[in-house]
Design an enzyme around this catalytic site. Structure first.
Site, PDB file in Angstrom:
ATOM      1  N   HIS A 135      -3.621  -4.953   0.439  1.00 14.46           N
ATOM      2  CA  HIS A 135      -3.069  -5.493   1.692  1.00 14.46           C
ATOM      3  C   HIS A 135      -3.189  -7.014   1.661  1.00 14.46           C
ATOM      4  O   HIS A 135      -4.130  -7.567   2.254  1.00 14.46           O
ATOM      5  CB  HIS A 135      -3.843  -4.933   2.896  1.00 14.46           C
TER       6      HIS A 135
ATOM      7  N   CYS B  35       0.825  -1.207   0.000  1.00 16.26           N
ATOM      8  CA  CYS B  35       0.000   0.000   0.000  1.00 16.26           C
ATOM      9  C   CYS B  35       0.866   1.266   0.000  1.00 16.26           C
ATOM     10  O   CYS B  35       1.423   1.611  -1.029  1.00 16.26           O
ATOM     11  CB  CYS B  35      -1.000  -0.049   1.158  1.00 16.26           C
TER      12      CYS B  35
ATOM     13  N   GLU C 225      -1.745  -9.128   3.309  1.00 17.88           N
ATOM     14  CA  GLU C 225      -1.624  -9.743   4.646  1.00 17.88           C
ATOM     15  C   GLU C 225      -2.985 -10.120   5.243  1.00 17.88           C
ATOM     16  O   GLU C 225      -3.076 -11.018   6.065  1.00 17.88           O
ATOM     17  CB  GLU C 225      -0.842  -8.830   5.607  1.00 17.88           C
TER      18      GLU C 225
END
Ligand code: GLN
Length: 549
Positions: free
Chosen positions: A520, A384, A522
């Site tokens: 993102h 990001c 993750e």
């Protein structure tokens, strides 16, 4: 109607109610029960989107774009389910709804009160949209006795009466301090917090007791008696070196069995469940305790004082380690440190991650880190803000556009990263303003990304043409305006938004592993399904042979 499992917390915060709720969910899932995870947060914010990561930890982004408490990340990772906006409620959201109803005239003639108006709304939230699951697991944020949590505990009391005790179990997570000088575990704080619960009409059925040592039988007996709980329902929750060891640990302490007993669910196939849980969760024990290698990476961020600020990132890195059978040690580098300190630290690691972030503070240090990773062929992953900065760094130092910047940092210079027109796909084009409301106005949730043929990113994503990842950002890079400059800066655009207008993923062909993404990833990584960007990043570090002893 499903059965309801409520998790409350006593004595103090940070005992890991979210992890406890997640582990209970994982154990129910191991028996093929369907579950729904919900959380009631007592704070008055509508959502945690505007809270500081340094104080409250990460903001977890759900698929549907809901900005939620970080515990939702644990729920999704442990139970392999997907949560949605309706699963997260805060005092702020409840009051917002009740006040909107009052203005509409829904309660004409009444004065609005906590009981019944606020509690009715809470009960509606708890029981809605869960008819198709066996269990709803509901975590109550905060600590019992907090001024804000009364309406939530009161709602549990009312529900017990309405649905019947056989449909509800209350699990109270508590803490037994070990006083070294006395050589004893102390039960008084737990007794007090259970009394607090009882004073609002809620009797816990199970005490899940955090402790640094095994709880002796006589202490369990004492707690059972004082807290009005069966002795076998006083369960030890020993401190664990890694959160993924906890589901197996709870199972060995028979927590799941006690829950089934409460709901009178027969457990016939105990042996096969034991085997299933040991082979699934127990398998991680080897990867956690005896990995074949160790590597070190640096994460350069602004919120390095509170590890919870990057919790999903930490987990995704760990999962990437599982995929490669390595332990990944993280060196948390403060982006505000001076450049020579940052560079010295980076010289000792195998890879560099620049995570998401906000505002101009710390960006100089991050840009320096990106330059160092680019010039020294150190594997790099930008997330990001990390991608936006990787683009700015290349524009400044490779393409020679020295004033390249982001609208987030300044109003002067070449706005490589800028506000673009609306992304809501409503057909209406609207230029967004820096002055618009901050809460809930970012590009949030899952958005599609088309992958470029021949790119490393496409290979990493298993050759997919399109992937969908979670986003949380306000600023972006227009492909139309900056595509040719990026090419000049040595950057390949390896992913673009579905409308072809926004840069989604970049990579460098002159580097062993230099990938950055606007999304993102993750948030999508799971212990049993590591995200490919993280596993390939770690694999590239292993290939560069920079292990640590
Ligand atoms: N601050 C940047 C933006 O809003 C990046 C956000 C992030 O890293 N999550 O676009």
């Amino acid at each position: 109607m499903p059965s309801f499992i409520f998790i409350t917390g006593g004595v103090m915060s940070s005992l890991g109610k979210g992890i406890a709720a997640s582990c209970i969910g994982a154990l129910l899932r191991a028996r093929n029960f369907s579950i729904r995870m919900k959380k009631l947060d007592p704070y008055i914010n509508i959502d945690p989107g505007t809270m500081s990561p340094n104080k409250h930890g990460e903001v977890f982004v759900m698929e549907d774009g809901c900005e939620a408490d970080l515990d939702f990340g644990h729920y999704e990772r442990f139970t392999d389910t997907t949560c949605s906006a309706g699963d997260s409620i805060t005092t702020g959201k409840i009051y917002e709804k009740v006040i909107a109803k009052e203005r509409r005239g829904d309660y004409l003639g009444s004065d609005i009160q906590i009981v019944p108006h606020i509690t009715n709304e809470i009960k509606y939230f708890i029981t809605r949209e869960c008819n198709n699951v066996d269990f709803t697991i509901c975590e109550i944020g905060g600590t019992v006795g907090d001024i804000e949590s009364f309406p939530f505990t009161e709602s549990i009391r009312q529900l017990s009466l309405e649905l019947g005790k056989e449909k509800i179990i209350c699990i109270h997570l508590t803490y037994l301090p070990f006083v070294k000088t006395a050589g004893e575990l102390k039960t008084k704080p737990t007794q007090h917090s259970v009394k607090q619960l009882q004073s609002v009409g809620v009797q816990p059925d199970i005490l899940l007791c955090r402790s640094e040592i095994e709880i002796p039988d006589d202490i369990k007996e004492k707690m059972a008696m004082f807290c009005n709980v069966k002795k076998e329902n006083v369960i030890t929750a020993l401190d664990a070196e890694n959160i993924y060891l906890i589901p197996h640990q709870y199972h060995k302490e028979h927590l799941d069995k006690r829950i089934y007993e409460h709901f009178k669910i027969p457990v016939e196939d105990e042996r096969s469940i034991d085997e299933k849980i040991s082979s699934k969760w127990g398998r991680l024990t080897k990867l956690i305790r005896n990995p074949s290698k160790m590597i070190k990476i640096a994460v350069i961020g602004k919120y390095t004082k509170l590890q919870d600020a990057y919790i999903s990132l930490t987990q995704a890195i760990m999962h990437g380690g599982f995929a490669n059978d390595v332990r990944v040690e993280i060196d948390w580098v403060n982006a505000d440190d001076d450049h020579s300190t940052i560079v010295k630290r980076l010289a000792k690691v195998g890879g560099v991650i620049i995570p998401g972030g906000f505002s101009v503070r710390g960006t100089d240090g991050k840009l320096e880190a990106i330059k160092f990773a680019r010039e020294n062929a150190i594997p790099f992953l930008g997330i990001c803000l990390g991608m936006q900065l990787a683009v700015i760094e290349a524009c400044r130092n490779v393409a020679g556009i020295h004033s390249a910047t982001s609208r987030e940092f300044s109003n002067e210079g070449e706005m490589v990263v800028d506000l673009m027109e609306s992304w809501d796909n409503s057909g209406e084009t609207k230029i967004r303003e820096s002055s618009e409301n901050k809460g809930g106005t970012m590009r949030l949730g899952k958005h599609d990304c088309l992958l470029t043929h021949g790119s490393k990113a496409k290979k990493i994503y298993n050759g997919a043409d399109m992937v969908s990842e979670r986003h949380r950002h306000r600023f972006e890079i227009s492909l139309q305006s900056w595509g040719s400059v990026l090419e000049k800066a040595g950057i390949m655009v390896s992913g673009v938004s579905r409308d072809g207008r926004r840069v989604e993923i970049i990579e460098r062909n002159d580097h062993p592993f230099f990938i950055a993404t606007q999304s993102h990833p993750e948030f999508e990584s799971r212990p049993f399904a590591p995200h490919p960007l993280f596993s390939s990043f770690i694999e590239s570090i292993l290939q560069s042979k920079k292990e640590i002893d």
